[in-house]
Design a protein around this motif. Sequence first.
Motif, mmCIF file in Angstrom:
data_model
loop_
_atom_site.group_PDB
_atom_site.id
_atom_site.type_symbol
_atom_site.label_atom_id
_atom_site.label_comp_id
_atom_site.label_asym_id
_atom_site.label_seq_id
_atom_site.Cartn_x
_atom_site.Cartn_y
_atom_site.Cartn_z
ATOM 1 N N SER A 106 0.825 -1.209 0.000
ATOM 2 C CA SER A 106 0.000 0.000 0.000
ATOM 3 C C SER A 106 0.861 1.260 0.000
ATOM 4 C CB SER A 106 -0.928 0.004 1.210
ATOM 5 O OG SER A 106 -0.173 -0.056 2.410
ATOM 6 N N LYS A 107 2.125 1.141 0.427
ATOM 7 C CA LYS A 107 3.050 2.278 0.419
ATOM 8 C C LYS A 107 3.868 2.341 -0.869
ATOM 9 C CE LYS A 107 3.480 2.534 5.447
ATOM 10 N NZ LYS A 107 4.400 2.484 6.611
ATOM 11 N N THR B 97 5.867 0.123 -2.183
ATOM 12 C CA THR B 97 7.174 -0.515 -2.159
ATOM 13 C C THR B 97 7.044 -1.932 -2.705
ATOM 14 O OG1 THR B 97 6.862 -1.354 0.093
ATOM 15 C CG2 THR B 97 7.891 0.821 -0.145
#
Length: 271
Positions: free
Chosen positions: A155-156, A158
Amino acid sequence: MASVVEISKIFTNQNLKKIISDDTRLNSLTMSSTKDLYDTFERLYKQLLRHYRNEYVYKNTLFNKLVLGTHSLNTASAITELPIVDSIADFILFNGKAVVYEIKTELDSLERLEGQLANYYKAFDIVNVVISDRHYESVMQRLADSPVGVIVLTSKMTLSVKKKALRFNRNLDKSVWFSILRKYEFESIIKNYYGYLPETTDFEYYSACKELFVAIDMSTLYKAFIICLKNRNLHKYDDSQMKLLPNSLRSLVYFSKFSKSEYRQLAHFFK
């Protein structure tokens, strides 16, 4: 603001070229008349990151983090949408070796996954699946005993490696390599190895080339095959040219067939 589906259509080669020639198209989608076009593309892209992580988002993330981030356009290149048998590999990175990334977004099903991976192992020896959290449990169960790597796009935004890919070369198929290469590519391999090309009729030429091609030892041929594919996009742009563009557009421009004049027009567009 337009819907995320409408916004996603901006990030295509055809629509980007239309926007460059007429930026009012962009204003109509954003419901504003901003002249900061760099920022506008970035804001629109963030809408996709939050609400509609489609295949383009995954490809663009792989390009920015792997090709431009971990590596460099001086030494690495990438290809998208490469036909392999009856499948199409989403993203392949070349940096001395070849690594396939099959993308399964939260919008995709896993129905064809095993067949796709089997086809990729006929052409390449390192394969990863890049997935959303939604697919994590199912994919890990399916691929627990396989050499396939598993990477989650978090979700970030990455790339989290959950299972490292292992080399697997038992299913590599020289005939598949030959079918992937363009005529000038397999000719260059044959000429470099034998010192000549077959002299035959046009009708028999392809078969004669294939016969010589598959007779080359596996290790030598695989290296030559990888170099041919790597060279398709190697030095197409340099890092400084890419970094003039918004993060949101870098893979789109890299994988599009922009002429030099079109790239200059695009770079001017963001000044």
